[in-house]
Design an enzyme around this catalytic site. Structure first.
Site, mmCIF file in Angstrom:
data_model
loop_
_atom_site.group_PDB
_atom_site.id
_atom_site.type_symbol
_atom_site.label_atom_id
_atom_site.label_comp_id
_atom_site.label_asym_id
_atom_site.label_seq_id
_atom_site.Cartn_x
_atom_site.Cartn_y
_atom_site.Cartn_z
ATOM 1 C CD GLU A 72 0.737 -3.391 -7.403
ATOM 2 O OE1 GLU A 72 -0.185 -3.980 -6.798
ATOM 3 O OE2 GLU A 72 1.856 -3.222 -6.906
ATOM 4 C CD GLU B 19 6.261 -11.009 -7.550
ATOM 5 O OE1 GLU B 19 7.165 -10.456 -6.895
ATOM 6 O OE2 GLU B 19 5.220 -10.424 -7.917
ATOM 7 C CE LYS C 203 2.940 -9.367 -4.003
ATOM 8 N NZ LYS C 203 3.972 -8.333 -3.773
ATOM 9 C CD GLU D 137 -0.998 -10.013 -2.206
ATOM 10 O OE1 GLU D 137 -0.267 -9.709 -3.161
ATOM 11 O OE2 GLU D 137 -1.835 -9.250 -1.719
#
Length: 338
Positions: free
Chosen positions: A263, A311, A314, A320
């Protein structure tokens, strides 16, 4: 810049990513599904194909995604979810079943590359289960005749590195080293890499007094740090973090263990320096940079950008939720300039 879409069409984004990735066949994109507004897995895999994205990380064995990946030749990192690690550690038959259902059933036409046994579980109460689970998965692969094609590893956060400056002094933290040392021995004996989530963004926002944003974004015009021990010069933070990790591996007998960046990314909203412009700069520079490696280890680095989409579920909410390259309606959030 929230909500401002770029002028690029999906086709233009695809041609651009295709151009950039063509020279560095080691760039993929992570496919997280922690959202309630995302396209179907089959649509997502079609988006990978149309944009010529040559690598994917799946955080679980999603059957629809695996079906859609059949015949695509897209290399795959597939995770054993954290919730399953302990059961695979304690029961070899559970590991065999997991491999049969999720790997062997698709292995004829899905290009599995790595199995990540857990994500960022070191250090935690589950850390002791990682190596036995890795061993059981490895044995299951061997029984299926797949051990030569698929490598078993685990994904760690950069937080396992307790000393990172200067890079030549890199060392694992005291609460991680005892878990990692035998894992690194396992990786070395099986020719497998360590998977690491490496985010200059988080290092930067954690120390903006000492780290310049140019150093974090690959935009410094010259050397920023010279390692007093190795005398290697560093123009960007990514290289410094990677070389600290290599040094830490050397410290536990892993000098021959490669690192795959499982990542890396930059958020476009929700926090310090989180803008579309900075995200665009970081991602495009990362894609251009990984083909040359680091001062300590020149050569191509395999890396996976986080992530395909924002997202919205999340946790914790904030930064995030804003790492996506695409919006949930499959539009590119920003262009990646040449």
């Amino acid at each position: 810049m929230k909500g401002q879409y770029c002028f690029f069409s999906i086709l233009a984004m695809g041609l651009l990513l295709g151009f950039l990735i063509a020279g560095v066949e080691s760039i993929g994109v992570c496919y997280g599904r922690d959202g309630n507004n995302l396209p179907s897995p089959s649509e997502v895999i079609d988006l990978y194909k149309s944009n010529n994205i040559r690598g994917i990380r799946l955080y679980d064995a999603n059957n629809d995604a695996l079906q859609a990946l059949r015949g695509s030749n897209i290399p795959v990192i597939i995770d054993v979810p954290n919730s399953d690690v302990s059961s695979l550690a304690s029961d070899s038959s559970a590991a065999t079943t997991w491999v049969q259902n999720n790997i062997q059933a698709f292995s004829q036409d899905v290009s599995f590359r790595y199995i990540a046994v857990g994500n960022e579980l070191i250090p935690s109460s589950q850390a002791q289960d990682i190596l036995p689970a890795m061993q059981n998965v490895q044995n299951a692969l061997q029984s299926a005749g797949l051990q030569g094609n698929i490598k078993v590893s685990t994904a760690v956060s950069f937080g396992v590195v307790g000393t990172s400056y200067p890079p030549s002094s890199g060392a694992f933290s005291s609460d991680a080293v005892n878990t990692l040392q035998p894992i690194v021995s396992f990786l070395a004996s099986n020719g497998a890499p360590l998977l690491a989530n490496v985010y200059p963004y988080f290092s930067y926002v954690g120390d903006t007094a000492d780290i310049s944003i140019e150093y974090a974004l690959f935009t410094s015009p010259g050397t920023v740090v010279t390692d007093p021990n190795s005398h290697l010069n560093y123009q960007n933070l990514f290289d410094a973090l990677m070389d600290a990790l290599y040094s830490a591996l050397e410290g536990v007998g892993g000098s021959g263990v490669a690192v795959v960046v499982s990542e890396s990314g930059w958020p476009s909203d929700g926090g310090t320096a989180a803008t579309s412009q900075n995200a665009q700069t970081y991602v495009s520079n990362l894609i251009n940079h990984v083909g040359q490696g680091t001062p300590k280890r020149p050569g191509s680095i395999e890396a996976y950008i986080f992530a395909m989409f924002d997202e919205n579920q999340k946790q914790p909410q904030g930064t995030e939720n804003h790492f996506g390259l695409f919006t949930p309606d499959k539009q590119p959030k920003y262009s990646i300039s040449f």
